[in-house]
Design a protein around this motif. Structure first.
Motif, mmCIF file in Angstrom:
data_model
loop_
_atom_site.group_PDB
_atom_site.id
_atom_site.type_symbol
_atom_site.label_atom_id
_atom_site.label_comp_id
_atom_site.label_asym_id
_atom_site.label_seq_id
_atom_site.Cartn_x
_atom_site.Cartn_y
_atom_site.Cartn_z
ATOM 1 N N PHE A 1 4.023 -0.772 -5.696
ATOM 2 C CA PHE A 1 3.975 0.118 -4.531
ATOM 3 C C PHE A 1 2.873 1.156 -4.691
ATOM 4 O O PHE A 1 2.616 1.612 -5.806
ATOM 5 C CB PHE A 1 5.329 0.800 -4.334
ATOM 6 C CG PHE A 1 6.433 -0.178 -4.072
ATOM 7 C CD1 PHE A 1 6.605 -0.712 -2.795
ATOM 8 C CD2 PHE A 1 7.269 -0.604 -5.087
ATOM 9 C CE1 PHE A 1 7.600 -1.639 -2.553
ATOM 10 C CE2 PHE A 1 8.273 -1.535 -4.856
ATOM 11 C CZ PHE A 1 8.441 -2.053 -3.575
ATOM 12 N N GLY A 2 2.257 1.503 -3.578
ATOM 13 C CA GLY A 2 1.241 2.545 -3.583
ATOM 14 C C GLY A 2 -0.099 2.100 -4.137
ATOM 15 O O GLY A 2 -0.864 2.902 -4.644
ATOM 16 N N SER B 1 7.655 1.575 2.532
ATOM 17 C CA SER B 1 7.127 0.233 2.764
ATOM 18 C C SER B 1 7.846 -0.329 3.983
ATOM 19 O O SER B 1 8.855 0.194 4.429
ATOM 20 C CB SER B 1 7.319 -0.643 1.524
ATOM 21 O OG SER B 1 8.675 -0.740 1.193
ATOM 22 N N ARG C 1 0.836 -1.202 0.000
ATOM 23 C CA ARG C 1 0.000 0.000 0.000
ATOM 24 C C ARG C 1 0.877 1.261 0.000
ATOM 25 O O ARG C 1 0.520 2.283 -0.571
ATOM 26 C CB ARG C 1 -0.815 -0.043 1.284
ATOM 27 C CG ARG C 1 -2.120 0.643 1.265
ATOM 28 C CD ARG C 1 -2.667 0.553 2.679
ATOM 29 N NE ARG C 1 -3.829 -0.306 2.792
ATOM 30 C CZ ARG C 1 -5.080 0.125 2.590
ATOM 31 N NH1 ARG C 1 -5.312 1.354 2.240
ATOM 32 N NH2 ARG C 1 -6.083 -0.692 2.729
ATOM 33 N N SER C 2 2.028 1.153 0.662
ATOM 34 C CA SER C 2 2.920 2.307 0.773
ATOM 35 C C SER C 2 3.791 2.460 -0.464
ATOM 36 O O SER C 2 3.983 1.506 -1.216
ATOM 37 C CB SER C 2 3.859 2.143 1.964
ATOM 38 O OG SER C 2 3.173 1.664 3.078
ATOM 39 N N ALA C 3 4.323 3.657 -0.640
ATOM 40 C CA ALA C 3 5.351 3.868 -1.650
ATOM 41 C C ALA C 3 6.604 3.103 -1.213
ATOM 42 O O ALA C 3 6.758 2.801 -0.021
ATOM 43 C CB ALA C 3 5.658 5.353 -1.775
ATOM 44 N N ALA D 1 -4.796 2.493 -8.012
ATOM 45 C CA ALA D 1 -3.481 3.106 -8.097
ATOM 46 C C ALA D 1 -3.729 4.547 -8.480
ATOM 47 O O ALA D 1 -3.893 4.861 -9.654
ATOM 48 C CB ALA D 1 -2.629 2.401 -9.142
ATOM 49 N N ASP E 1 6.579 0.718 -10.887
ATOM 50 C CA ASP E 1 6.324 1.916 -10.085
ATOM 51 C C ASP E 1 7.615 2.672 -9.806
ATOM 52 O O ASP E 1 8.690 2.084 -9.751
ATOM 53 C CB ASP E 1 5.659 1.516 -8.769
ATOM 54 C CG ASP E 1 4.344 0.814 -9.013
ATOM 55 O OD1 ASP E 1 3.541 1.347 -9.788
ATOM 56 O OD2 ASP E 1 4.138 -0.294 -8.468
ATOM 57 N N THR F 1 -3.843 0.216 -3.488
ATOM 58 C CA THR F 1 -4.785 -0.151 -2.436
ATOM 59 C C THR F 1 -5.729 -1.230 -2.942
ATOM 60 O O THR F 1 -6.374 -1.038 -3.986
ATOM 61 C CB THR F 1 -5.625 1.084 -2.042
ATOM 62 O OG1 THR F 1 -4.725 2.146 -1.727
ATOM 63 C CG2 THR F 1 -6.508 0.792 -0.841
#
Ligand SMILES: Cc1cc2nc3c(=O)[nH]c(=O)nc-3n(C[C@H](O)[C@H](O)[C@H](O)COP(=O)(O)OP(=O)(O)OC[C@H]3O[C@@H](n4cnc5c(N)ncnc54)[C@H](O)[C@@H]3O)c2cc1C
Ligand SMILES: Cc1cc2nc3c(=O)[nH]c(=O)nc-3n(C[C@H](O)[C@H](O)[C@H](O)COP(=O)(O)O)c2cc1C
Lengths: 425, 152
Positions: free
Chosen positions: A266-267, A202, A196-198, A286, A224, A269
């Motif tokens: 990354f990033g 992470s 979920r995080s960049a 995204a 990403d 949900t």
């Protein structure tokens, strides 16, 4: 005099939290008598049943705890589940103080539509199977060709490492070979790890990512931007280390042989799990876009929670400030702080809780009663059933003796059998 | 000789080793103290006491949590350690290839810069080795004591 100054303390759970707490109390409350209960015949909690089988160096912490259990004032009472074999209320009558150190075992739920579809599997369930936990589903569920891992923390990376490693990489481990064999008979072809995080934010340790880069397996890529964290702000050292490690992992010239194709995302949900009768894919947001990643199975590694059936789940508040529930009843480790933090954090946590107990003894809100019986006050049937430390050592020896030449131990997944062996039956 | 054994730890291994070294020294010496670095004032480092530091490595080659307050106090005070003699025992794990056993070196550098003299071999324990830290440290100790008495 002596009996009024020697509290009898029960610790529920023999994971790192319970062991560190007992160590701390031995120093802080001279003369105290400790009984460490565990529902399992074996001590050490997640050190034995969570920490990856190929990270034996991390499991070496048990040698420190071995020393604790050899202390004359400490008793291990394995195979006794509080809430089933004896109630928390009974323990509170028999002991001057009770400390809950039961950890958190349920995989946190994804909480999105489709999350209940067959093929969605918690990381805890997988890591327990690989560690031959007696509660684990014995055969590893079939994961299929396209595995999506949701989560970017160390547990997610443990699962990813398992998916990319081949048999030779388990030398010196105590992996449950049945589970390994089942997976390697049909290993994943594509793995997508979604955080979920960049990337810089992470949660995985840089070292865990570096370890993946050093394995001569798998091909990594990421569509990403790896460095897009909190734009403009300088990355802290851990974030910089993570970014460097991911760069190395996805570098075009990274030496590689065979293994799955791994995509790091990354990033993103998760929105819903797609599928008719079982998992077919996962839909992610995204930014403004919606992305679908095809999946034969989804492994969730987004943290842990109290098991709803656990006898005192309500007392294991996630992220409590204090270990004191009330004078005489305390909690430590994951049961206190929630499912965050590696093994060493439990030591600092235990010290703080031990300080609270010492403070309660000092101001009289907790006192050692000469009439508390401690372990001796338990029903004879329970006392006889409790696996002592010497009995655990017999089981430990047995597991080591069963190990194949390239394994350090062979864990028995059958709890009744473990108990028989511990008893010398 | 009088001894001060200091430990910096995060998961407790250094503490155990420091206590075992302290117990061993007490068999033959009357004045042996063991402290967690976070409870020890750098101003207490004196030439009268031989100092043994047992310290692990965390983060990425960093000091463990209980050694950090000591390092900060040290940097604030910069004590003159002329005449102080000490020995170092570092804990680490070769799993962390690039930063192996660097934690204790942060203390070692500070001591050396302030004029203290390291005596004997630099002891090391590798958590990947599966050796018991205390066994390795207790094997290391006699050499340190020999070097320490030879240079008095
Ligand atoms: C999959 C996984 C991998 C991990 N890998 C690492 C790693 O490599 N390195 C690291 O530093 N950290 C790792 N961690 C984190 C680490 O395991 C935790 O920080 C730590 O185990 C928490 O300690 P605890 O004692 O609170 O809980 P636990 O270790 O879970 O111990 C709880 C104990 O209580 C017992 N218990 C529960 N209920 C009862 C009851 N009713 N009666 C009696 N006994 C009971 C359980 O059987 C268990 O033994 C990992 C965690 C997981 C989940
Ligand atoms: C999160 C973490 C990070 C670590 N980083 C390093 C490291 O950078 N270099 C190293 O040599 N050892 C490292 N170690 C290994 C420890 O130094 C080793 O486990 C040691 O025995 C711990 O001693 P202690 O219990 O006294 O803290 C690390 C351990 C952990 C848990």
């Amino acid at each position: 005099m002596s009996s009024s100054t020697t509290p009898k303390i029960a610790v529920i759970g023999s994971g790192p939290a319970g062991c560190y707490l007992a160590q701390s109390l031995l120093r802080a409350v001279p003369g105290c008598e400790l009984t460490i209960f565990d529902r399992l015949a074996s001590p050490f909690g997640l050190v034995r049943y969570g920490v990856a089988a190929d990270h034996q160096h991390t499991k070496a912490i048990t040698r420190q705890f071995d020393r604790l259990f050899q202390h004359e004032a400490v008793r291990f009472a394995g195979g006794i589940e509080v809430g089933r074999d004896v109630s928390l209320a009974q323990l509170r009558e028999l002991f001057d103080a009770v400390v809950i150190a039961t950890g958190l075992t349920a995989d946190r739920e994804l909480g999105i539509p489709g999350a209940e579809l067959p093929g969605v599997i918690g990381a805890g369930a997988i890591t327990r199977t690989l560690n031959a936990h007696p509660d684990a589903a014995a055969p590893l569920p079939a994961l299929g060709s396209d595995v999506v891992i949701i989560g970017g923390g160390n547990v997610a990376l443990d699962v990813l490492r398992f998916l990319v490693k081949d048999r030779a990489a388990y030398e010196g481990s105590d992996v449950a070979d049945e589970a390994l064999d089942a997976y390697l008979a049909a290993p994943a072809e594509r793995v997508t790890l979604v955080s979920r995080s960049a990337a810089p934010d992470s949660k995985g340790d840089p070292q865990m990512l570096k370890e993946l880069a050093a394995l001569p397996r798998a091909v990594y890529s990421s569509p990403d931007p790896i460095e897009a964290g909190n734009a403009g702000e300088a990355l802290d050292r851990a974030a910089a280390g993570r970014v460097a490690a991911i760069r190395e992992l996805i570098a075009a010239d990274r030496p590689r042989s065979t293994g799955p194709e791994v995509t790091l995302r990354f990033g993103l949900t998760p929105l819903r799990v797609l599928g008719e009768h079982r998992v077919e894919g996962v839909e992610f947001a995204a930014g403004d876009e919606v992305i679908v990643v095809p999946a034969s199975s989804v492994v969730t590694a987004i943290g842990f929670a109290a098991h709803p059936d656990h006898a005192f789940a309500a007392l294991t508040a996630a992220g409590a400030e204090t270990g004191r529930v009330e004078p005489g009843l305390y909690r430590t480790g994951w049961a206190k702080r929630g499912p965050r933090g590696a093994i060493p954090e439990n030591r600092a946590c235990a010290k703080a809780v031990s300080d609270e107990i010492v403070a309660d003894l000092a101001d009289g809100s907790l006192s050692a009663s000469p009439s508390t019986l401690g372990f001796d006050g338990l029903a004879a049937e329970v006392r006889d059933r409790a696996i002592g430390y010497e009995q655990w050592l017999r089981l430990d020896e047995h597991e080591r003796s069963l190990a194949a030449s390239d394994r350090v131990r062979r864990k028995l997944p059958d709890h009744d059998r473990m108990i028989d062996i511990a008893r010398g039956a | 000789m009088k001894f001060t054994v200091l430990y910096g730890t995060e998961s407790g291994n250094s503490e155990l080793i420091a206590e075992d070294l302290g117990a061993k020294l007490r068999e033959t010496h009357d004045d042996v103290e063991v402290f967690d670095l976070q409870n020890f004032d750098p101003a207490e480092l004196t030439p009268e006491r031989f100092t043994i530091v047992v310290c692990s490595t965390h983060g990425e080659g960093d000091l463990p949590n209980t050694a950090i307050p000591f390092a900060e106090a040290f940097d604030a005070a910069l004590p003159d350690l002329t005449g102080v003699r000490y020995a170092m025992f570092g804990l680490g794990d070769t799993f962390y290839e690039e930063t192996y056993s660097q934690g204790s070196e942060h203390i070692d550098r500070r001591f050396a810069q302030q004029g203290a003299e390291r005596v004997g071999d630099y002891g090391r324990h590798d958590a990947s080795s599966w050796d018991m830290g205390s066994d390795v440290a207790l094997e290391w100790l006699p050499g340190v004591l020999e070097a320490a008495s030879a240079t008095v």
